[in-house]
Write an enzyme that holds these catalytic residues in place. Structure first.
Site, PDB file in Angstrom:
ATOM      1  N   TYR B 288      24.158  32.102  41.383  1.00 62.68           N
ATOM      2  CA  TYR B 288      23.322  33.282  41.135  1.00 62.68           C
ATOM      3  C   TYR B 288      22.673  33.776  42.421  1.00 62.68           C
ATOM      4  CZ  TYR B 288      20.321  36.374  38.413  1.00 62.68           C
ATOM      5  OH  TYR B 288      19.707  37.474  37.871  1.00 62.68           O
ATOM      6  N   TYR B 338      25.184  43.765  39.986  1.00 65.73           N
ATOM      7  CA  TYR B 338      24.093  42.914  39.519  1.00 65.73           C
ATOM      8  C   TYR B 338      23.850  43.217  38.050  1.00 65.73           C
ATOM      9  CZ  TYR B 338      19.751  40.387  39.089  1.00 65.73           C
ATOM     10  OH  TYR B 338      18.782  39.511  38.677  1.00 65.73           O
TER      11      TYR B 338
END
Lengths: 155, 383
Positions: B288, B338
């Protein structure tokens, strides 16, 4: 015509105010008296931050607010640049510092390093920002609330 | 013997919409398109879906989604909190539901219009995810400011530099440059561009921050037994974990005694304990990357190197193709899109199917992680 300092003062008036919750309210009440206090367990004596209803160590619901010396060191810092809320953008890049308290280094308070209590958020030369620098708390009045800020100890 | 999730379920379908700064469709429509694409990929009729999982921040709820795609009776639904910390837990929750017989066909999804929509930090009435009274008045307003604070301290303690953060940004950008679906396809990054870009929250510059994206993704989870009859090669959910460490504070872990040991460490301990292999056996990782410093912190937390060694780990092309641990092979949140980390899940599946645009040869194991700095989750996938 408004001067630059008047404009800065106007912008500062638009900064976000703390919105105290039930647990945090005493912090702000003591701040209004110019005191920096941290919640402590009345049973085992351990300090805790942020404030909360019971002690994570002994689970006591009895707490007290212990006065701190107001001294500390910069643990870390950032310098935010836009995009930001307008009042903050007007003073950007400013600094936000995290201060570990001399009396309780595991407690770290976010704040701003300024040249004096009422100075703008960008009043300190960025070259003076340094992890480990000694600072102490001062209080400024904004929107009817007293907010702690930090000034460098004389080096 | 206790029940185990190990390889009991598999991801058999993945779907996504376009990724762009601005898409005309609503979040609901994007969600439906991604979910239907994932079901078509799996060869499963939407009427068979009986489980849903997404994030609490997902605005399209399962009632609307189920109705729109024509799902049957739904017997399991779940939402996971903490924004990007929830991504892998959506798969974990569905794996648990399917493995324990609560449902048979699960869909996880995330739809987001962050590119053209509002920034959450602009809504000062919603003082999330931290107790805002202790941070917001001082101008600690955005996730970049909060992570920047940890990044500065990390750099100070371990000698990490902006060059290390650049290594992360560069690895993600290089992978995106090979991925036609990525927002940064054919848009190379150079060290000079990185070093001279504008600051967002010093020490973090523009390229240390993820992209603002409109888009949606979804995946489909069924039992391992059923997966063998699906259209695609099954990608097994080998291990799953969530992590909310003792005395953690979302986004502002510097109120913890040890702020640089974040939720990754907690999730990792459980993840590896349940697995048949360890960090040294991971062929490719999707870590992440809302912000570049999350990569060194996660590399340490998930055990790819020791404490304080995450920055040094990025040296010498370690994160690039052919390196010690290729990461974020679709471009990640920094350079593909994103969408709260969901693209990392689908990219993990592509790697184990052998169809990534930056394919690691013979990749058989993949770690996917969710947001670090908030209560998090992670999954281990294997082919």
């Amino acid at each position: 015509m408004t001067t630059a300092s008047e404009a800065a003062a106007e912008a500062a008036a638009e900064l976000l105010l703390p919105v105290p919750d039930e647990d945090g309210a005493p912090f702000w009440e003591y701040a209004a008296q110019g005191e920096l206090r941290v919640q402590a367990c009345a049973a085992c004596g351990r300090l805790r931050f942020p404030p909360r209803p019971c002690c994570p160590h002994c689970r006591s619901f009895d707490s007290e607010w212990r006065r701190m010396s107001g001294r500390g060191r910069i643990w870390s810092y950032v310098r935010p640049h836009p995009p930001l809320l307008p009042a903050y953008a007007a003073q950007a890049p400013y600094n936000v510092i995290l201060v570990e308290l001399a009396d309780a280094p595991h407690i770290r308070l976010a704040g701003n390093l300024v040249t004096s209590a009422d100075a703008p958020l960008d009043s300190v030369d960025p070259a003076r920002l340094r992890i480990g620098a000694r600072v102490h708390a001062v209080f400024t009045e904004t929107g009817g609330m007293a907010v702690p800020r930090w000034v460098l100890e004389k080096s | 013997m206790a029940a185990t999730l190990k390889d009991a379920t598999a991801i058999v379908g993945i779907g996504q919409t376009d990724f762009a700064k601005r898409l005309p469709q609503s979040e609901k429509e994007l969600a439906c398109r991604a979910i239907l694409a994932a079901l078509a990929d799996a060869g499963i009729d939407p009427g068979e879906v009986d489980a849903f999982a997404s994030y609490t921040m997902e605005e399209t709820d399962e009632v609307e989604v189920a109705k729109a795609i024509g799902a049957g009776d739904v017997t399991f639904f779940s939402k996971i909190g903490y924004g990007g910390g929830g991504s892998c837990a959506t798969v974990g929750h569905l794996a648990s539901a399917v493995a324990t017989g609560q449902a048979t066909v699960g869909v996880a999804w995330r739809s987001r219009k962050r590119g053209s929509g509002p920034r959450p930090w602009k809504n000062t009435a919603v003082q999330l995810p931290t107790p805002g009274q202790w941070t917001r008045p001082f101008g600690l307003l955005r996730p970049a400011d909060e992570i920047g604070m940890l990044a500065r301290r990390y750099m100070h303690e371990y000698g990490a530099t902006r060059d290390h953060l650049f290594n992360v940004a560069m690895a993600c950008r290089n992978r995106a440059n090979a991925n036609p679906a990525a927002m940064m396809y054919e848009r190379p990054l150079t060290r000079e561009m990185y070093m001279t870009s504008r600051m967002i929250s010093d020490p973090l510059c523009l390229f240390d921050n993820c992209l603002e994206t409109d888009g949606a993704l979804a995946c489909v989870i069924v039992s391992a037994e059923r997966a063998r009859d699906c259209r695609q090669k099954p990608v097994y959910v080998h291990s799953v974990a969530q992590g909310l460490p003792a005395q953690h504070h979302g986004m502002v872990n510097y109120w913890n005694d040890d702020p640089l040991s974040g939720p990754a460490w907690t999730a990792a301990r459980h993840l590896w304990k349940q697995a048949d292999f360890g960090p040294q056996d991971v062929d490719v990782a999707q870590i992440y990357d809302a912000f570049t410093p999350l990569i060194p912190l996660s590399l340490e937390g998930y055990g790819f190197c020791g404490r304080g060694e995450g920055a040094a780990f990025t040296e010498g092309g370690a994160l690039e193709m052919g390196g010690r641990l290729p990461i974020n092979t679709g471009g990640g949140g920094l350079s593909e899109a994103y969408v709260h980390g969901f693209n990392l899940i689908n990219e993990g599946v592509k790697q184990l199917r052998g169809v990534s645009t930056a394919q690691v040869p013979d990749a058989a194991t993949c770690l996917v992680t969710a947001g670090e700095g908030v209560p998090t989750s992670a999954i281990l996938l294997r082919s």
